[in-house]
Write a protein that holds these residues in place. Sequence first.
Motif, mmCIF file in Angstrom:
data_model
loop_
_atom_site.group_PDB
_atom_site.id
_atom_site.type_symbol
_atom_site.label_atom_id
_atom_site.label_comp_id
_atom_site.label_asym_id
_atom_site.label_seq_id
_atom_site.Cartn_x
_atom_site.Cartn_y
_atom_site.Cartn_z
ATOM 1 N N TYR A 135 0.857 -1.198 0.000
ATOM 2 C CA TYR A 135 0.000 0.000 0.000
ATOM 3 C C TYR A 135 0.887 1.240 0.000
ATOM 4 N N CYS A 136 1.977 1.174 -0.774
ATOM 5 C CA CYS A 136 3.017 2.213 -0.674
ATOM 6 C C CYS A 136 2.442 3.631 -0.814
ATOM 7 N N GLY B 182 3.887 5.146 -7.465
ATOM 8 C CA GLY B 182 4.793 4.421 -8.362
ATOM 9 C C GLY B 182 4.990 2.957 -8.048
ATOM 10 N N PRO B 183 5.620 2.639 -6.900
ATOM 11 C CA PRO B 183 6.014 1.236 -6.688
ATOM 12 C C PRO B 183 4.860 0.233 -6.609
ATOM 13 N N VAL B 184 3.697 0.650 -6.092
ATOM 14 C CA VAL B 184 2.553 -0.282 -5.975
ATOM 15 C C VAL B 184 1.391 0.312 -6.779
ATOM 16 N N PRO B 185 1.233 -0.109 -8.034
ATOM 17 C CA PRO B 185 0.268 0.544 -8.919
ATOM 18 C C PRO B 185 -1.161 0.612 -8.372
ATOM 19 N N ALA B 186 -1.591 -0.396 -7.604
ATOM 20 C CA ALA B 186 -2.985 -0.398 -7.124
ATOM 21 C C ALA B 186 -3.201 0.534 -5.923
ATOM 22 N N ALA B 187 -2.124 1.063 -5.353
ATOM 23 C CA ALA B 187 -2.264 1.866 -4.119
ATOM 24 C C ALA B 187 -2.901 3.230 -4.419
ATOM 25 N N PRO B 188 -3.709 3.778 -3.466
ATOM 26 C CA PRO B 188 -4.351 5.082 -3.683
ATOM 27 C C PRO B 188 -3.369 6.225 -3.946
ATOM 28 N N SER B 189 -2.093 6.072 -3.584
ATOM 29 C CA SER B 189 -1.096 7.134 -3.840
ATOM 30 C C SER B 189 -0.990 7.427 -5.340
ATOM 31 N N ASN B 190 -1.388 6.467 -6.179
ATOM 32 C CA ASN B 190 -1.303 6.664 -7.637
ATOM 33 C C ASN B 190 -2.517 7.378 -8.213
#
Length: 296
Positions: free
Chosen positions: A217-218, A222-230
């Motif tokens: 959940y990074c 970038g590193p975890v495409p499914a994470a809300p940060s994207n």
Amino acid sequence: MTRVAFIGLGNMGGGMAANQAKAGREVAAFDLSAAAMEKAVAAGCEAAGSVAAAVAGAEVVITMLPAGPHVRSVYAENILPHAPKSALLIDCSTIDVDSARAVAGEAKAAGFRFADAPVSGGTAAAEAGTLAFMAGCDAADYPAVEAALAPMSRVTFRAGDHGAGQAAKICNNMVLGISMIGVCEALALAEKLGLDPVTFHEISSQSSGQCWSLTSYCPWPGPVPAAPSNRDYEGGFATAMMLKDLKLAQEAAARSGAATPLGATAEGLYALFDRLGGGPKDFSAILEMLRGRSVA
Ligand code: NAD
């Protein structure tokens, strides 16, 4: 066909009720929101005109409501007086342990089987039917509880007796709140030190800093495409919900005499982030505050 009454069709309950219908169960659904009702009907549920109408004739009653006061009043005023005594009652909301035990006591006194069964996993897991459930119920009732939850679950645990499901949920979310802040602080420090946060993610994911908040959940895009940060921290698990859960943990700690200093700090930081406008954003957006950036 199993007859299910589903009360509370919001971000989580909507997907959960849809999965009950997809599994071939007859779902009588009710929510105060007309928009939520429309979505449930489109997903194969039947619209009930009230909680009382939904639970009449139900074999299983599932509630997914915002907080303790909603659960207490819906059970006392609408479910216990109108559901058949044979119905299995399951509350999946995240609420305080005392409310869960109070509702369980009232349900039991009225002759019902009851379980508190809060969930881990966000709206995506609710839609996919891959939630983790932690149930507090009588041991004899657990097989029926597990079977009732099956269309919505990846895994189900019996945490213990009534209230134990909620205890497991608030302890788990206290870990999550604390670990997310730790990961965000480390990413903000890496950035200040001139270390590429994506490179730091790669290294720490394979080192002793590895944890769910970092690898699954990074908070850095970038590193975890499914994470809300994207997606600009939209969707996911709202900061306001995390704050609610951290408050529940602190209230429980105060009542039980447990020392939870990091939980208290996490609650304070999430309260500050909420006041700065972060409430509707995913809880991983606290990274922005720790980087000294504005939230909105
Ligand atoms: P939500 O606000 O989207 O949904 C709650 C629904 O309950 C709303 O649609 C509301 O209209 C309805 N409601 C309120 N009072 C009612 C009543 N008297 N009768 C019928 N309907 C009523 O909230 P949510 O995100 O679906 O969360 C529900 C519960 O699940 C909360 O306890 C939350 O802490 C927990 N939870 C949420 C998440 C998440 O990622 N959103 C994850 C795990 C657990």
